[in-house]
Design an enzyme around this catalytic site. Structure first.
Site, mmCIF file in Angstrom:
data_model
loop_
_atom_site.group_PDB
_atom_site.id
_atom_site.type_symbol
_atom_site.label_atom_id
_atom_site.label_comp_id
_atom_site.label_asym_id
_atom_site.label_seq_id
_atom_site.Cartn_x
_atom_site.Cartn_y
_atom_site.Cartn_z
ATOM 1 N N SER A 116 41.742 41.593 43.420
ATOM 2 C CA SER A 116 41.216 42.827 42.843
ATOM 3 C C SER A 116 39.811 42.621 42.301
ATOM 4 O O SER A 116 38.923 43.474 42.473
ATOM 5 C CB SER A 116 42.128 43.324 41.724
ATOM 6 O OG SER A 116 43.464 43.396 42.133
ATOM 7 N N HIS A 171 45.846 46.820 50.662
ATOM 8 C CA HIS A 171 46.519 46.704 49.364
ATOM 9 C C HIS A 171 46.036 47.788 48.409
ATOM 10 O O HIS A 171 44.856 48.147 48.380
ATOM 11 C CB HIS A 171 46.256 45.322 48.760
ATOM 12 C CG HIS A 171 47.233 44.948 47.696
ATOM 13 N ND1 HIS A 171 47.176 45.465 46.418
ATOM 14 C CD2 HIS A 171 48.305 44.126 47.711
ATOM 15 C CE1 HIS A 171 48.155 44.972 45.694
ATOM 16 N NE2 HIS A 171 48.861 44.153 46.456
ATOM 17 N N TYR A 173 20.577 34.202 23.946
ATOM 18 C CA TYR A 173 21.360 33.025 23.540
ATOM 19 C C TYR A 173 21.912 32.228 24.724
ATOM 20 O O TYR A 173 22.438 31.127 24.537
ATOM 21 C CB TYR A 173 22.501 33.424 22.596
ATOM 22 C CG TYR A 173 23.464 34.449 23.152
ATOM 23 C CD1 TYR A 173 24.532 34.070 23.957
ATOM 24 C CD2 TYR A 173 23.299 35.795 22.859
ATOM 25 C CE1 TYR A 173 25.412 35.010 24.458
ATOM 26 C CE2 TYR A 173 24.175 36.742 23.354
ATOM 27 C CZ TYR A 173 25.227 36.349 24.156
ATOM 28 O OH TYR A 173 26.095 37.285 24.658
ATOM 29 N N PHE A 192 54.775 37.720 48.984
ATOM 30 C CA PHE A 192 54.019 36.567 49.436
ATOM 31 C C PHE A 192 54.173 35.465 48.394
ATOM 32 O O PHE A 192 54.223 35.735 47.188
ATOM 33 C CB PHE A 192 52.549 36.914 49.623
ATOM 34 C CG PHE A 192 52.270 37.760 50.838
ATOM 35 C CD1 PHE A 192 52.978 37.565 52.016
ATOM 36 C CD2 PHE A 192 51.292 38.735 50.818
ATOM 37 C CE1 PHE A 192 52.729 38.331 53.139
ATOM 38 C CE2 PHE A 192 51.030 39.508 51.942
ATOM 39 C CZ PHE A 192 51.747 39.303 53.101
ATOM 40 N N VAL A 251 31.977 37.228 31.260
ATOM 41 C CA VAL A 251 31.096 36.073 31.053
ATOM 42 C C VAL A 251 31.930 34.793 30.994
ATOM 43 O O VAL A 251 31.693 33.841 31.717
ATOM 44 C CB VAL A 251 30.266 36.244 29.765
ATOM 45 C CG1 VAL A 251 29.455 34.975 29.478
ATOM 46 C CG2 VAL A 251 29.319 37.434 29.905
ATOM 47 N N GLY A 252 32.947 34.776 30.121
ATOM 48 C CA GLY A 252 33.791 33.598 29.995
ATOM 49 C C GLY A 252 34.602 33.337 31.254
ATOM 50 O O GLY A 252 34.919 34.253 32.009
#
Length: 515
Positions: free
Chosen positions: A177, A215, A360, A104, A381-382
């Protein structure tokens, strides 16, 4: 305690100006380096058609050409660019080539490249709204725009109108995924709560379902989410459903699991499977899953892009009854990697499983409940500023040009399919959906070429084609037959490339059959 040596000579020994120090973002360097990079990119797209699609290199070649140890001293940027040109480019498989038909597509566009470049330069880390308000709101806006192009129901929107925030929403992830994994985790936790399980004690009873054409990353994500491999159901498909999931068969399998004391938890329906582009019947699958209160996810990674065109939108009929849907603009909607869009009907079911709230990261905006921090809809998180390039693609080209792009690819695939059907040496193995044609040299001559012979001939055809460097095709196995996949969709492809590929296939097949 040690201290920084402020002796100017200590800096000059390393070629660093003692008055300024090392400046990796010196404005003059930024401008000069990026100009050279932009020139490289522009020249690459001009020349990529003439490059062999598959490189002729051996494993380990790059270590032999470049230094095996990192350099101690600096070098002019021109040296770096020369090594990129001389050593890296010859070892690339050129997905951007108009002669790439293997998988693809991995599409791109000027707007997407510009958006990705700017996002990389800003380098924002948008884990909470406060950490990057514009990045968070841009992602929300871009997802809502795309949801409207797909005509998703309002329940999937981040904003449902004047009443304010709805229950649904979306997030941009790296890959399909990840979309599968986070929704599997949410479905898992919901099923455990529903069955009164204490902690994860009920995990061995949970079962998940997908067609055998789904998949392979689905089955990997299931294992990562903690599902017992013995309870991951891969339901066989066949030519009678064009290799799509049969809802009646799904019901039988789910009911059998209930009778055995298991808990149906999650069903993955695919719109555009990798092997054959089969389309699972979304609405009927949702009806079956509802009987067992199982989560339904639609994987429309590739073909979801086509559903912005009204003539393909029916493939998503029934989406209003599913729990989540994902599609990847980096495949077919001109938005470079990585960009997978996930929408859920109820974001709370996702955030309940994925939310983290360390001290934090606490702030007034998050505490107000008026924003959804995107960190709570993903594994980590990032996160990158992915929404910018998606927004820039939609803002720059508009729905009409994006639809034109999809329709052009489908028309070229149909042209190729017609050529295959007109040659009695070949067969189209499954009905063409979208822009993928699955074809093969067929057995013929009353046993002169058996099924085994045909498989070998198709394998040889693919290998010969790929060795030429003039085209790149991949294969799959459908119904125990070795099948060639011809996927149209590279951003630079035109009719002439498809015609040239067919001529090469025709010529090579003649050579094989004359042996």
């Amino acid at each position: 305690m040690g201290s920084l040596d402020t002796n100017p000579n200590a800096f000059s020994a390393f070629g660093v100006d003692a008055t300024t120090g090392f400046q990796p973002l010196h404005p003059d360097d930024v401008r000069a380096y990026l100009h050279k990079a932009v020139d490289f990119i522009s020249d690459y797209y001009k020349s990529v058609e003439s490059l062999p699609v598959l490189p002729d290199v051996k494993p380990g070649y790059l270590r032999q050409q470049l230094r095996s140890a990192p350099p101690t001293s600096s070098a002019p940027f021109d040296v770096t660019m020369k090594e990129l040109t001389d050593s890296v480019v010859p070892g690339m498989t050129h997905w951007a080539s108009p002669n790439f038909f293997a998988f693809f597509p991995s599409t791109n566009s000027a707007a997407a490249i510009a958006g990705d470049l700017i996002a990389s330069a800003m380098n924002t880390v948008g884990f909470t709204w406060q950490a990057a308000p514009a990045a968070t709101e841009m992602e929300v806006l871009a997802l809502d725009w795309l949801a409207q192009l797909l005509r998703l129901p309002p329940s999937f929107m981040n904003r449902t109108g004047a009443a304010g925030r709805g229950t649904g929403g979306g997030v941009i992830l790296g890959t399909t995924s990840e979309a599968m994994l986070v929704t599997l985790v949410a479905a898992r936790d919901a099923a455990l709560r529903r069955t009164g399980s204490q902690g994860v004690s009920g995990l061995p009873r949970l079962a998940v379902y997908a067609a055998d054409q789904t998949h392979s990353t689905f089955f990997k994500a299931c294992r990562l989410a903690g599902f017992d491999p013995a309870n991951i159901r891969s339901i066989p498909t066949g030519p009678e459903t064009d290799y799509a999931l049969d809802p009646a068969r799904l019901f039988e399998v789910m009911q059998a699991d209930v009778d055995a004391g298991l808990v149906p938890t999650y069903v993955c329906a695919t719109v555009g499977t990798t092997s054959s582009n089969a389309v699972d019947p979304v609405g009927a699958i949702a009806d079956v899953a509802a009987v067992f209160n199982a989560w339904v996810h639609i994987d429309a990674a590739y073909a979801g892009s086509a559903c912005i065109c009204p003539e393909f939108r029916h493939h998503l009929d029934g989406v209003e009854r599913v729990d989540s849907i994902s599609m990847s603009p980096h495949k077919w909607l001109l938005t470079c990697l990585d960009c997978t869009c996930l929408w859920v009907r109820d974001t709370h079911r996702l955030t309940d499983s994925l939310e983290t709230n360390p001290e934090y990261l606490k702030n007034d905006a998050s505490d107000s409940g008026n924003v959804t921090d995107l960190k709570d809809m993903q594994v980590g998180v990032g996160r990158r500023f992915r929404g910018l390039k998606l927004w820039m693609v939609m803002r720059t080209y508009g729905a009409a040009k994006l639809q034109e792009h999809i329709r052009s690819d489908v028309a070229m695939a149909k042209m190729f399919e017609d050529a295959v059907r007109s040659d009695n040496r070949f067969e189209v193995v499954v009905p063409r959906n979208f822009a993928l044609v699955c074809f093969r040299i067929k057995p013929h001559g009353g046993g002169i070429m058996t099924e085994e012979d045909a498989d070998e001939a198709n394998r040889e055809l693919m290998e010969r084609l790929n060795r030429t460097g003039k085209a790149y095709l991949a294969h799959t196995v459908v119904g125990d037959r070795f099948v060639l996949r011809f996927a149209v969709g590279s951003s630079l492809q035109e009719e002439r490339h498809v015609r040239s590929a067919w001529e090469l296939i025709n010529k090579t097949t003649t050579e094989i059959m004359q042996k």
